[in-house]
Design an enzyme around this catalytic site. Structure first.
Site, PDB file in Angstrom:
ATOM      1  N   HIS A 107       0.832  -1.201   0.000  1.00  0.00           N
ATOM      2  CA  HIS A 107       0.000   0.000   0.000  1.00  0.00           C
ATOM      3  C   HIS A 107       0.863   1.246   0.000  1.00  0.00           C
ATOM      4  O   HIS A 107       2.033   1.239   0.404  1.00  0.00           O
ATOM      5  CB  HIS A 107      -0.951   0.013   1.199  1.00  0.00           C
ATOM      6  N   CYS A 108       0.290   2.320  -0.495  1.00  0.00           N
ATOM      7  CA  CYS A 108       0.882   3.651  -0.354  1.00  0.00           C
ATOM      8  C   CYS A 108      -0.191   4.483   0.330  1.00  0.00           C
ATOM      9  O   CYS A 108      -0.639   4.109   1.409  1.00  0.00           O
ATOM     10  CB  CYS A 108       1.317   4.220  -1.701  1.00  0.00           C
ATOM     11  N   SER A 109      -0.617   5.564  -0.271  1.00  0.00           N
ATOM     12  CA  SER A 109      -1.726   6.315   0.307  1.00  0.00           C
ATOM     13  C   SER A 109      -3.043   5.893  -0.335  1.00  0.00           C
ATOM     14  O   SER A 109      -3.967   5.454   0.335  1.00  0.00           O
ATOM     15  CB  SER A 109      -1.514   7.823   0.128  1.00  0.00           C
TER      16      SER A 109
END
Length: 690
Positions: free
Chosen positions: A606-608
């Site tokens: 995940h990132c944002s």
């Protein structure tokens, strides 16, 4: 167009006609071979079943037929009395049934409920007769012959007294090599601890090549392999199967075929609607994509009819306008659908965790994932980048980005789920979304903004998700637990440019403990690097006090909407190698507790938003993996495939360009290229900026 027999036929039609003639020749050869051995009561329908099961290799189909006949004689499966005891009572227990549904690829679904089986009360012969009697009916459908069979062995609430090792061995042996059906998956559900030892032994009866595909699953995991709408409620689905109706259907088939068949074995095709054909889902599943005879959809002639249908036991005619049977089965199998598999294609799958209601990559095997396309060597990639320049590569990306999503977002848009999305314009597809187990009979409790994405030769290798919100911390850890994930990759900081990009869902200091929902997270150790932070976490299910260690890697030098500082790929590639080693170690530590894919359970990334940096990381992983294995790669094709499962992945043109440049850097680092001189690559951009 080509003239043949006074008719105008296209080249495509001619190809199919020729292959149809090969099909007919194989059928004739199979029957002639059996006639030479003195075999009787073998119809064209039987020949077709065995030929489909061995991809129309006559010699291997004949071998399968011999094994099948030997198994029937050995186990007393040559004559059934389904309307008299003991078989009548055996069928009525419902311990084995065929569901009136299919999986996402069209495979029929068989369920054996272990807690209804009492070895001391029924013989192996009677139990096997109950299975084969129903399987014979299910296999009358060409859709089932083509798409195969999913076998669910449900051990929920079963005891050791319900388990019969010898019977299990007989069933597995028969299905993997003595029955004319493609055994696509075997899903062993909710296996108790005492099953571990006999399971190890049972796996020995599966070819070594296939052992990596043998898994055990919890009930929530089934959704990764079979849509919930196709599963019965006792397995977490939405179906209320009517076993009595299925037995009545079997009775009708048996009665209709008994008069003209020998030994009371159902062996011909009938017109059957008990298990309807699978429908396309969200435009993702293309039934013609598995075509062996041609990759294109079967053409139709001027009168609109298909060039070919296959009947059960017809007198075939060879009039090419159209070629069709004169009587018999009126099913939907077209020439392009002659595609069944042998035991090497057996897909025995069980896993550890809760999986989605739709398959992320329906119809694809592990071997088919992450490859595809011819790919290009590093030298060819370098030459192409010189030719395109940065502007040309950006234009290539814009063409990909302009395509509309190829799926729906109904669940993500439900009022009860909207607040669980970090961004209103970054939603997850329905067809590949990860489903959580439902809590308190709340249908919305199965939602999390996360999608399965295939890796290189591994289905559902990754879970792409958004940076958790405080309100979804519990859902995030529930997903990690249910999926059996052991590695979490985070490519964002919690705060960037003064804005919160992700919640602090794990304790940031050693020894700290946090509770989210039904799970406790303890940070046991932290390793610091200039480019990343590794946290060693202990995840505890508070309901059972079971514990599991999770490796958490956070890359800290990757700006939002951008690429790593200065476009340098080496630090990211170093982090990627670190992630792979962590996954490998975690998989090794599982030992026999993991019987899934050799690379282990899904890696959570995940990132944002879960699309930009996340998509870039996945692209690099898949492309470098393929380059290392095959010497070629395909960035564009990889990005296109990822976007089919996680919408809008690779968010910016610079990220797309970075994937190409990083792949070249990887090629130089590992000796695939001596150097990668990109002089002039940015010239058109620099001229424009001036």
């Amino acid at each position: 167009m080509i003239w043949t027999d006074g008719k105008l036929v296209s080249e495509m039609e001619l190809v199919i006609i020729r292959r149809l003639l090969i099909f007919l020749q194989a059928t004739k050869e199979f029957l002639d071979t059996l006639n030479d051995t003195g075999a009787a009561c073998v119809s064209r329908a039987i020949a077709i079943k065995f030929l489909l099961a061995r991809k129309f290799d006559v010699a291997r189909a004949h071998s399968l037929w011999r094994q099948h006949e030997a198994t029937r004689r050995r186990e007393g499966l040559t004559k059934f009395e389904p309307f008299e005891d003991p078989l009548k009572s055996e069928l009525q227990t419902g311990k084995f049934t065929i569901l009136p549904t299919r999986d996402a690829t069209g495979a029929a679904i068989a369920v054996f409920t272990a807690n209804k089986h009492f070895p001391t009360q029924t013989s192996h012969q009677t139990t096997l007769q109950g299975l084969v009697y129903q399987l014979d009916v299910a296999l009358q459908s060409i859709e089932t012959q083509r798409a195969g069979l999913v076998f669910i062995y449900d051990m929920t609430d079963s005891k050791y007294t319900n388990f019969d090792y010898e019977l299990s061995q007989k069933i597995l042996t028969m299905l993997k090599g003595g029955y004319p059906a493609k055994l696509k998956k075997v899903l062993i559900v909710t296996a108790p601890l005492w099953f571990k030892a006999p399971f190890r032994i049972l796996r020995l009866f599966v070819r070594e090549k296939l052992r990596e595909r043998v898994h055990t699953v919890s009930a929530p995991q089934l959704g990764a392999h079979v849509p919930r709408a196709s599963l019965p409620r006792q397995l977490g689905g939405q179906l209320e199967p009517d076993h009595a109706a299925w037995l009545e259907h079997c009775r009708n088939c048996y009665t209709n075929n008994l008069v003209s068949k020998c030994d009371g074995v159902i062996d011909d095709y009938v017109i059957s609607n008990h298990i309807p054909p699978v429908k396309q889902q969200n435009g993702i599943i293309n039934e013609d994509s598995e075509c062996d005879m041609t990759s294109d959809r079967v053409p139709r002639l001027d009168n609109g009819s298909d060039i070919m249908h296959i009947s059960g036991d017809p007198a075939y005619t060879c009039d090419p306008s159209p070629l069709r049977h004169t009587h018999g089965y009126n099913g939907d199998m077209k020439a392009g659908h002659i595609n069944s598999a042998d035991e090497d294609d057996l897909d025995l799958i069980t896993a550890r965790g809760t999986w989605s209601s739709g398959e992320a990559s329906p119809g694809l095997s592990d071997e088919e994932c992450g490859g595809g396309g011819a790919g290009e060597t590093p030298a060819a990639l370098l030459a192409r980048l010189h030719s395109l320049g940065r502007r040309g590569l950006v234009a290539e990306y814009e063409e990909i980005r302009a395509r509309p999503p190829n799926g729906t977002f109904h669940h993500a848009k439900l009022p009860s789920n909207l607040a669980k999305n970090r961004y209103t314009d970054v939603l997850c597809y329905d067809h590949s979304r990860v489903l959580l187990s439902q809590e308190d009979d709340d249908p919305s409790s199965d939602y999390i903004n996360a999608n399965y994405v295939d890796g290189y030769k591994q289905r559902n290798a990754f879970i792409c998700t958004q940076g958790p919100l405080p309100k979804t911390f519990g859902d995030f850890w529930r997903m990690v637990w249910e999926q059996g994930s052991l590695v979490v990759v985070m490519t964002t900081r919690t705060v960037e440019r003064g804005r919160v990009k992700c919640g602090q869902y794990w304790p940031a200091t050693e020894g700290a403990r946090a509770v989210h929902g039904g799970f406790a997270v303890t940070t046991e150790a932290i390793e610091l690097d200039d480019d990343y932070v590794v946290s060693h976490l202990l995840l505890t299910d508070l309901r059972t006090e079971q514990r599991r260690r999770v490796w958490h890697g956070q890359y800290t030098r990757w700006p939002d909407y951008g690429v790593p500082g200065g476009g340098r790929a080496q630090p990211v590639l170093r982090f990627l190698a670190l992630v792979r080693r962590a996954q490998h170690r975690a998989r090794q530590e599982l030992g026999d507790a993991w019987a899934g894919h050799s690379r282990g359970p899904p890696i959570v990334v995940h990132c944002s938003a879960g699309i930009g940096r996340t998509g870039t990381f996945l692209t690099l992983d898949m492309c470098t993996s393929r380059l290392a294995a095959e010497g070629v790669s395909d960035v564009r094709g990889t990005v296109e495939r990822i976007r089919q499962q996680r919408a809008h992945s690779i968010q910016m043109p610079d990220q797309y360009v970075f994937c190409h440049l990083a792949l070249l850097e990887y090629a130089v680092m590992h000796g695939y290229l001596e150097s990668a001189d990109l002089t002039g690559f940015d010239e058109d951009v620099e001229e424009e900026s001036e």
